[in-house]
Design a protein around this motif. Structure first.
Motif, PDB file in Angstrom:
ATOM      1  N   LEU A  51      19.155 -10.962 -17.105  1.00 20.47           N
ATOM      2  CA  LEU A  51      19.330 -10.744 -15.662  1.00 20.47           C
ATOM      3  C   LEU A  51      20.365 -11.711 -15.090  1.00 20.47           C
ATOM      4  N   CYS A  52      20.294 -12.953 -15.507  1.00 23.91           N
ATOM      5  CA  CYS A  52      21.240 -13.970 -15.051  1.00 23.91           C
ATOM      6  C   CYS A  52      22.661 -13.640 -15.516  1.00 23.91           C
ATOM      7  N   LEU A  53      22.803 -13.272 -16.785  1.00 23.86           N
ATOM      8  CA  LEU A  53      24.122 -12.917 -17.318  1.00 23.86           C
ATOM      9  C   LEU A  53      24.727 -11.732 -16.569  1.00 23.86           C
ATOM     10  N   VAL A  54      23.902 -10.724 -16.292  1.00 26.84           N
ATOM     11  CA  VAL A  54      24.387  -9.548 -15.554  1.00 26.84           C
ATOM     12  C   VAL A  54      24.845  -9.963 -14.169  1.00 26.84           C
ATOM     13  N   GLU A  55      24.025 -10.742 -13.489  1.00 22.13           N
ATOM     14  CA  GLU A  55      24.356 -11.151 -12.121  1.00 22.13           C
ATOM     15  C   GLU A  55      25.637 -11.992 -12.088  1.00 22.13           C
ATOM     16  N   GLU A  56      25.770 -12.917 -13.029  1.00 20.13           N
ATOM     17  CA  GLU A  56      26.987 -13.732 -13.098  1.00 20.13           C
ATOM     18  C   GLU A  56      28.211 -12.865 -13.365  1.00 20.13           C
ATOM     19  N   ARG A  57      28.072 -11.875 -14.226  1.00 16.78           N
ATOM     20  CA  ARG A  57      29.179 -10.953 -14.539  1.00 16.78           C
ATOM     21  C   ARG A  57      29.556 -10.131 -13.312  1.00 16.78           C
ATOM     22  N   VAL A  58      28.557  -9.646 -12.606  1.00 15.53           N
ATOM     23  CA  VAL A  58      28.805  -8.862 -11.392  1.00 15.53           C
ATOM     24  C   VAL A  58      29.531  -9.719 -10.352  1.00 15.53           C
ATOM     25  N   ILE A  59      29.074 -10.951 -10.166  1.00 13.83           N
ATOM     26  CA  ILE A  59      29.707 -11.857  -9.198  1.00 13.83           C
ATOM     27  C   ILE A  59      31.183 -12.049  -9.555  1.00 13.83           C
ATOM     28  N   ASP A  61      33.152 -10.110 -11.325  1.00 14.79           N
ATOM     29  CA  ASP A  61      33.899  -8.870 -11.107  1.00 14.79           C
ATOM     30  C   ASP A  61      34.108  -8.589  -9.616  1.00 14.79           C
ATOM     31  N   LEU A  62      33.083  -8.858  -8.807  1.00 14.78           N
ATOM     32  CA  LEU A  62      33.232  -8.652  -7.358  1.00 14.78           C
ATOM     33  C   LEU A  62      34.245  -9.634  -6.766  1.00 14.78           C
ATOM     34  N   GLU A  63      34.199 -10.878  -7.219  1.00 12.39           N
ATOM     35  CA  GLU A  63      35.187 -11.864  -6.740  1.00 12.39           C
ATOM     36  C   GLU A  63      36.604 -11.425  -7.092  1.00 12.39           C
ATOM     37  N   GLY A  64      36.774 -10.877  -8.280  1.00 13.13           N
ATOM     38  CA  GLY A  64      38.079 -10.360  -8.694  1.00 13.13           C
ATOM     39  C   GLY A  64      38.521  -9.211  -7.812  1.00 13.13           C
ATOM     40  N   ALA A  65      37.596  -8.317  -7.484  1.00 11.34           N
ATOM     41  CA  ALA A  65      37.921  -7.179  -6.617  1.00 11.34           C
ATOM     42  C   ALA A  65      38.239  -7.645  -5.201  1.00 11.34           C
ATOM     43  N   ILE A  66      37.516  -8.651  -4.715  1.00  9.45           N
ATOM     44  CA  ILE A  66      37.757  -9.189  -3.369  1.00  9.45           C
ATOM     45  C   ILE A  66      39.151  -9.809  -3.286  1.00  9.45           C
ATOM     46  N   ALA A  67      39.591 -10.431  -4.377  1.00 15.18           N
ATOM     47  CA  ALA A  67      40.911 -11.065  -4.398  1.00 15.18           C
ATOM     48  C   ALA A  67      42.036 -10.026  -4.321  1.00 15.18           C
ATOM     49  N   GLY A  68      41.734  -8.796  -4.685  1.00 19.66           N
ATOM     50  CA  GLY A  68      42.739  -7.730  -4.648  1.00 19.66           C
ATOM     51  C   GLY A  68      42.728  -6.997  -3.322  1.00 19.66           C
ATOM     52  N   GLN A 134      34.828  -1.599   0.432  1.00 23.58           N
ATOM     53  CA  GLN A 134      36.230  -1.462  -0.001  1.00 23.58           C
ATOM     54  C   GLN A 134      36.470  -2.107  -1.364  1.00 23.58           C
ATOM     55  N   LEU A 135      35.416  -2.237  -2.153  1.00 27.23           N
ATOM     56  CA  LEU A 135      35.514  -2.796  -3.503  1.00 27.23           C
ATOM     57  C   LEU A 135      35.122  -1.722  -4.507  1.00 27.23           C
ATOM     58  N   ILE A 136      35.735  -1.791  -5.661  1.00 31.14           N
ATOM     59  CA  ILE A 136      35.338  -0.896  -6.746  1.00 31.14           C
ATOM     60  C   ILE A 136      34.807  -1.746  -7.892  1.00 31.14           C
ATOM     61  N   PHE A 137      33.588  -1.423  -8.313  1.00 26.97           N
ATOM     62  CA  PHE A 137      32.954  -2.086  -9.448  1.00 26.97           C
ATOM     63  C   PHE A 137      32.798  -1.028 -10.533  1.00 26.97           C
ATOM     64  N   LYS A 138      33.224  -1.360 -11.742  1.00 28.05           N
ATOM     65  CA  LYS A 138      33.127  -0.416 -12.857  1.00 28.05           C
ATOM     66  C   LYS A 138      31.872  -0.721 -13.658  1.00 28.05           C
ATOM     67  N   HIS A 139      30.834   0.061 -13.418  1.00 28.37           N
ATOM     68  CA  HIS A 139      29.564  -0.118 -14.117  1.00 28.37           C
ATOM     69  C   HIS A 139      29.618   0.652 -15.439  1.00 28.37           C
ATOM     70  N   PRO A 140      29.107   0.056 -16.530  1.00 26.66           N
ATOM     71  CA  PRO A 140      29.212   0.717 -17.836  1.00 26.66           C
ATOM     72  C   PRO A 140      28.476   2.057 -17.938  1.00 26.66           C
ATOM     73  N   PHE A 141      27.465   2.290 -17.100  1.00 29.75           N
ATOM     74  CA  PHE A 141      26.714   3.552 -17.179  1.00 29.75           C
ATOM     75  C   PHE A 141      26.863   4.399 -15.919  1.00 29.75           C
ATOM     76  N   LEU A 142      26.928   3.759 -14.757  1.00 27.43           N
ATOM     77  CA  LEU A 142      27.021   4.497 -13.493  1.00 27.43           C
ATOM     78  C   LEU A 142      28.453   4.890 -13.156  1.00 27.43           C
ATOM     79  N   GLY A 143      29.425   4.288 -13.806  1.00 29.16           N
ATOM     80  CA  GLY A 143      30.830   4.554 -13.493  1.00 29.16           C
ATOM     81  C   GLY A 143      31.275   3.708 -12.309  1.00 29.16           C
ATOM     82  N   GLU A 144      32.274   4.182 -11.587  1.00 33.74           N
ATOM     83  CA  GLU A 144      32.800   3.428 -10.449  1.00 33.74           C
ATOM     84  C   GLU A 144      31.867   3.558  -9.250  1.00 33.74           C
ATOM     85  N   ILE A 145      31.450   2.394  -8.725  1.00 35.59           N
ATOM     86  CA  ILE A 145      30.632   2.354  -7.514  1.00 35.59           C
ATOM     87  C   ILE A 145      31.227   1.301  -6.590  1.00 35.59           C
ATOM     88  N   ASP A 146      30.927   1.407  -5.303  1.00 32.55           N
ATOM     89  CA  ASP A 146      31.479   0.402  -4.384  1.00 32.55           C
ATOM     90  C   ASP A 146      30.610  -0.862  -4.412  1.00 32.55           C
TER      91      ASP A 146
END
Length: 184
Positions: A51-59, A61-68, A134-146
């Motif tokens: 759970l921690c690894l997933v959350e850190e990975r999401v953070i 990826d979201l920070e990367g998307a926010i920078a764009g 206005q962010l796109i997160f690429k989830h391995p199973f759900l695909g692209e979600i905001d």
């Protein structure tokens, strides 16, 4: 910037499931926390670490998307049912990057998980609902979600693993009773 609407609901769900999970695992003895019910199943420690690894990975990826620059997913993609993630009927293999190979000790695992959650909530508080839409997160199973759906996913993902933790503890308690019964 205050979160509104879907973001607010998702954050409320995050808090609720996180409180339940932490309340479930905090009183566990370290031995039970790190014990696997079988070789094919994760221990509570491994689940929390995942759970921690997933959350850190999401953070990250979201920070990367926010920078764009702001991006929008397609209209229909906004309706991807993130709640499906909480179902334990479908077994899903975790991507390698979030596989809990070496789970830390109980206190460290809980602290890491709480820190990751605080960082996620801080990211939400700073950037808010509108920017997360206005962010796109690429989830391995759900695909692209905001970004808002991503926060929703995190809550449902934690709920899925909260159920798994309860299953693991039930199996471990059953083993304990079986061992006591066989000694007679």
């Amino acid at each position: 910037m205050q979160p509104i609407g879907a973001m607010k609901r998702s954050l409320k769900r995050l808090d609720l499931v996180h409180q339940r999970l932490i309340a479930e695992i905090t009183p566990l003895e370290p031995k039970i926390f790190s014990q696997r019910p079988s070789n094919e199943e994760w221990s509570v420690a491994e689940i929390v670490h995942h759970l921690c690894l997933v959350e850190e990975r999401v953070i990250k990826d979201l920070e990367g998307a926010i920078a764009g620059p702001p991006q929008r997913i397609g209209f229909l993609r906004r309706f991807v049912p993130t709640a499906i993630v909480s179902s334990r009927l479908i077994r899903v293999k975790a991507p390698k990057a979030v596989n809990p190979l070496t789970a830390p000790a109980k206190e460290v695992a809980i602290e890491n998980f709480n820190n990751a959650r605080a960082a996620l909530k801080q990211l939400c508080a700073v950037h808010g609902n509108d920017r997360f839409r206005q962010l796109i997160f690429k989830h391995p199973f759900l695909g692209e979600i905001d970004g808002v759906a991503t926060i929703s996913f995190i809550g449902y993902h934690e709920r899925r693993h909260y159920k798994q933790i309860r299953e693991v503890l039930k199996k471990l308690a059953g083993e304990k009773h079986s061992a006591a019964d066989s000694r007679g």
